[in-house]
Design an enzyme around this catalytic site. Structure first.
Site, mmCIF file in Angstrom:
data_model
loop_
_atom_site.group_PDB
_atom_site.id
_atom_site.type_symbol
_atom_site.label_atom_id
_atom_site.label_comp_id
_atom_site.label_asym_id
_atom_site.label_seq_id
_atom_site.Cartn_x
_atom_site.Cartn_y
_atom_site.Cartn_z
ATOM 1 N N LYS A 1 5.557 -4.460 -4.359
ATOM 2 C CA LYS A 1 7.015 -4.310 -4.280
ATOM 3 C C LYS A 1 7.532 -4.468 -2.858
ATOM 4 C CE LYS A 1 10.965 -3.145 -6.136
ATOM 5 N NZ LYS A 1 11.558 -4.206 -6.950
ATOM 6 N N ASN B 1 -1.374 1.988 5.756
ATOM 7 C CA ASN B 1 -0.526 0.965 5.155
ATOM 8 C C ASN B 1 -0.109 0.024 6.275
ATOM 9 O OD1 ASN B 1 1.539 -0.506 3.887
ATOM 10 N ND2 ASN B 1 3.059 1.050 4.408
ATOM 11 N N GLY B 2 -0.289 -1.282 6.081
ATOM 12 C CA GLY B 2 0.119 -2.227 7.113
ATOM 13 C C GLY B 2 -1.057 -3.065 7.579
ATOM 14 N N GLU C 1 16.648 -17.892 -9.050
ATOM 15 C CA GLU C 1 16.205 -16.524 -9.339
ATOM 16 C C GLU C 1 15.537 -16.446 -10.721
ATOM 17 O OE1 GLU C 1 15.583 -14.018 -7.721
ATOM 18 O OE2 GLU C 1 15.605 -12.345 -9.110
ATOM 19 N N ARG D 1 3.692 -0.224 -4.937
ATOM 20 C CA ARG D 1 3.431 -0.780 -3.605
ATOM 21 C C ARG D 1 2.096 -1.520 -3.523
ATOM 22 N NH1 ARG D 1 6.902 1.540 0.157
ATOM 23 N NH2 ARG D 1 5.544 0.839 1.815
ATOM 24 N N LYS E 1 11.649 -15.251 -11.417
ATOM 25 C CA LYS E 1 11.245 -14.211 -12.376
ATOM 26 C C LYS E 1 10.150 -14.760 -13.296
ATOM 27 C CE LYS E 1 12.526 -11.627 -10.638
ATOM 28 N NZ LYS E 1 13.272 -11.236 -9.491
ATOM 29 N N GLU F 1 6.863 -15.015 -11.341
ATOM 30 C CA GLU F 1 6.286 -13.723 -10.956
ATOM 31 C C GLU F 1 5.604 -13.002 -12.101
ATOM 32 O OE1 GLU F 1 9.931 -11.840 -9.241
ATOM 33 O OE2 GLU F 1 8.513 -11.119 -7.759
ATOM 34 N N HIS G 1 16.436 -37.553 -8.464
ATOM 35 C CA HIS G 1 15.772 -37.992 -7.240
ATOM 36 C C HIS G 1 14.298 -37.603 -7.234
ATOM 37 C CE1 HIS G 1 19.604 -39.291 -5.722
ATOM 38 N NE2 HIS G 1 20.111 -38.116 -6.078
ATOM 39 N N CYS H 1 0.842 -1.186 0.000
ATOM 40 C CA CYS H 1 0.000 0.000 0.000
ATOM 41 C C CYS H 1 0.881 1.241 0.000
ATOM 42 C CB CYS H 1 -0.950 0.101 1.191
ATOM 43 S SG CYS H 1 -2.078 -1.280 1.305
ATOM 44 N N TRP I 1 -2.779 -2.668 -1.667
ATOM 45 C CA TRP I 1 -2.511 -4.088 -1.873
ATOM 46 C C TRP I 1 -3.369 -4.803 -0.843
ATOM 47 C CZ3 TRP I 1 -0.531 -8.310 0.848
ATOM 48 C CH2 TRP I 1 -0.165 -9.416 0.060
HETATM 49 O O1 M6R Z 1 12.493 -5.672 -0.139
HETATM 50 P P1 M6R Z 1 12.951 -7.082 0.016
HETATM 51 O O2 M6R Z 1 14.241 -7.357 -0.665
HETATM 52 O O3 M6R Z 1 13.025 -7.492 1.456
HETATM 53 O O4 M6R Z 1 11.854 -7.954 -0.669
HETATM 54 C C1 M6R Z 1 11.900 -9.347 -0.623
HETATM 55 C C2 M6R Z 1 10.954 -9.973 -1.609
HETATM 56 O O5 M6R Z 1 9.643 -9.581 -1.351
HETATM 57 C C3 M6R Z 1 11.308 -9.582 -3.041
HETATM 58 O O6 M6R Z 1 12.611 -9.928 -3.361
HETATM 59 C C4 M6R Z 1 10.340 -10.278 -4.027
HETATM 60 O O7 M6R Z 1 10.578 -11.647 -4.041
HETATM 61 C C5 M6R Z 1 10.491 -9.659 -5.417
HETATM 62 N N1 M6R Z 1 9.205 -9.462 -5.992
HETATM 63 C C6 M6R Z 1 11.294 -10.487 -6.321
HETATM 64 O O8 M6R Z 1 11.248 -10.079 -7.644
#
Ligand code: M6R
Length: 610
Positions: free
Chosen positions: A605, A100-101, A483, A27, A487, A490, A506, A2, A74
């Site tokens: 984010k 927010n929160g 990673e 956010r 990606k 996501e 395995h 948020c 969010w």
């Molecule tokens: O701000 P942070 O690095 O603590 O965030 C951690 C994860 O939420 C963040 O890396 C998330 O996995 C991203 N969307 C990855 O692309």
């Protein structure tokens, strides 16, 4: 999660608030809303979905009001809907809030308030705040906000406005971000600096439980009890252009191309003329470094993958046992950690709730905590003994790219530093690695400028209808495979798994059928021959192999359908290059599927909720 912004000044604020929301959209983008005080009442506008929907209806919010608050959501409690969109108001319509929160005790507060006759119109936890303020109000919005705060549990930031005090915004935070922007005859409050960066660079970061009263000419900060708190403004030197797409079709693509700069900046001034690593701000004395017994790395998502790279590097160069764990698990275990432990908390935002909780646990147990973060003034920097900043600049794309590479660079530097200070690495070895690290930004720049994206796009375009991907790696390339898979998940929404290549037989090899696309990170390494055996195993089951390989490797041409060549470097530094074609691959698969790359569904984010 948020984004909130408030403005108090002399200019009509509708468009100022909307522009601020645009900068905070990363956010959260499930719904949005604006509330402006005009003519002794609130004018409110809510909409479901991202900010384009709010923008389309912005003209419904006419008037000249110069004080207002706004929110992009969010969703946590309650589906995205007009009713659940912020700002929320109380029963009398005299108070409006954005939050927010999470208000963890909202159910008990809500039922108390309902028994007293308060009527709720949403399913959110946030709405209780408006009613708490209504109940507590005795002529001072500041005091009512403080009183509401005392009754709330959880972690949140909220801003409130009242029709009876039409020139004031009151804000308060607990473990989630709040920044005040100081203008000329106008002031701002927001979740993050980009919200008002085009208007001012003078900022104040209030601490938890400090009540901030903002008018057009003043910012007064007091403790909950009402004692004056003095906080000096800071000047931020962020580049406003960084918050624009600069000709790229998306923020993510722009940020992928900004990676050479992110690497160069994170490295800058951290290598001395003798080639040794200089890291300041860790809060670790030479003696403390020498007496370290273990390292615990805590992080989430992409940052966790950077932590895995750190493990390989710290173990090899500093000969320390390293555990890496996702923060949401670490915080609820009973980890063996204490004096002699170095806890590295990696968080791009410095606001991730689980990572912050893991840091606190480590600190209470007696560990030395270092935050590795991209955001100056973030909560992680306030709670750690020391900080190692990545210098990737502002990242807007929800899928992390340049902050990942900067984190990997930070991990490599830290591992070299600890190895050098503990006497495990000779100066000439450190110099060899730092010289190679210095070459990497240029290698990556050339790689990107020489058309890497176009080559990856051609392959990715053919995979938009793939139903499944598997990513494989070994040793320090395993975090790269993880990673790359994250990606793909996501932003393309195509189910993707990632595995240590030697673990395939395995279980996961059973997933493969004729033509299954398997992405293999096969850059030069001490386990290259072992990896090739694993490639043969997947080929034998009909897989179609897409390899990331070191430039000049001809051995893979008979085994892989496609090869993305990256510049050659030392294997320990290879993640800085080998992850880039995987980022691009995920990007172009998602783009050609027609997905909204910068705003992937269900994500935000900054994850400030548990
Ligand atoms: O701000 P942070 O690095 O603590 O965030 C951690 C994860 O939420 C963040 O890396 C998330 O996995 C991203 N969307 C990855 O692309």
């Amino acid at each position: 999660m948020c984004g909130i912004i408030g403005y108090v000044g002399t200019r009509p604020c509708r468009d100022i608030l909307f522009r601020g929301l645009r900068k905070l959209e990363y956010r959260g983008y499930d719904s949005a809303g604006i509330s402006i005080i005009d003519g002794g009442r609130f004018k409110l506008l809510h909409s479901v979905g991202n900010l384009d929907n709010l923008e389309a209806r912005l003209s419904e919010l006419d008037g000249e009001g110069t004080v207002g608050i706004a929110h992009t959501r969010w969703a946590t409690h309650g589906r995205p809907s007009n009713e659940n969109a912020h700002p929320h108001t109380d029963c009398s319509g005299r108070f409006a809030i954005v939050l927010n929160g999470i208000v963890e005790n909202y159910l008990s507060l809500r039922s108390q308030l309902q028994q007293e006759g308060h009527e709720f119109t949403s399913e959110t936890d946030a709405e209780v705040v408006a009613h708490l303020i209504e109940r507590a109000y005795r002529g001072s919005l500041r005091d009512a906000v403080a009183e509401a705060f005392r009754q709330m549990e959880g972690h949140f930031t909220y801003c409130a406005v009242a029709v009876e005090e039409p020139e004031v915004i009151v804000a308060v935070r607990k473990e989630t971000p709040l920044v005040v922007g100081l203008g000329e005859g106008e002031n701002y409050v927001a979740s993050a600096i980009p919200a008002f960066l085009s208007e001012t660079r003078r900022v104040i970061f209030p601490e938890d439980a400090e009540v901030v009263v903002v008018t057009r000419d003043s910012v007064e900060i007091t403790s909950l009890a009402g004692d004056t708190v003095s906080r000096s403004p800071q000047i931020v030197d962020w580049d406003e252009e960084a918050a624009e797409k600069a000709g790229y079709e998306t923020f993510m693509l722009k940020e992928i191309h900004e990676q050479p700069v992110a690497l160069a900046d994170t490295l800058a001034e951290r290598v001395g003329p003798d080639g040794r690593v200089i890291l300041e701000g860790l809060g670790l004395s030479f003696e403390a470094l020498r007496s370290l017994r273990q390292v615990n790395i805590v992080a989430c998502g992409t940052s966790y993958h950077a932590g895995l790279v750190g493990k390989y590097a710290l173990e090899r160069w500093a000969r320390l046992p390293v555990e890496v764990e996702v923060a949401s698990e670490f915080r609820y275990r009973d980890p063996v950690i204490g004096p002699g432990s170095l806890c590295l908390a990696i968080s791009q935002s410095g606001e991730t709730a689980d990572t912050l909780a893991a840091m606190r646990l480590a600190r209470e147990a007696g560990a030395h905590v270092v935050a590795v973060t991209n955001i100056v003034g973030s909560q992680a920097t306030r709670e750690a003994h020391g900080v190692l900043f990545t210098r990737a600049g502002l990242e807007i794309g929800v899928a992390a790219t340049k902050t990942f590479l900067a984190q990997v660079m930070a991990m490599l530097l830290l591992a070299l530093y600890v190895g050098q200070e503990r006497g495990h690495l000779a100066t000439e070895d450190v110099r060899g690695f730092t010289e190679e690290l210095r070459r990497i930004p240029g290698l990556l720049r050339d790689y990107l400028e020489e058309g890497a994206a176009g080559r990856v796009e051609q392959v990715a375009r053919r995979h938009t209808n793939s139903r499944f991907f598997l990513c494989l790696g070994r040793n320090i390339s395993l975090p790269v495979a993880l990673e790359g898979a994250l990606k793909l998940k996501e932003i393309s929404y195509i189910p993707t798994d990632a595995y240590a290549a030697g673990e395939m037989k395995h279980g996961p090899i059973a997933l493969l059928e004729e033509g299954s696309p398997v992405l293999v990170v096969a850059t030069d390494s001490c386990v290259y021959d072992k990896l090739i055996s694993n490639v043969q195993e997947v080929k034998a089951r009909g897989a179609s192999v897409i390899a990331v390989a070191s430039e000049g490797n001809v051995g893979l041409t008979d085994m892989a359908e496609e090869i993305f060549y990256v510049p050659r470097t030392h294997e320990m530094l290879s993640p800085l290059l080998s992850v880039v074609p995987l980022q691009l691959f995920a990007y172009y698969v998602a783009k050609h599927k027609g997905e909204k790359v910068d705003q992937p569904r269900n994500l935000a984010k900054t994850v400030t909720v548990e």
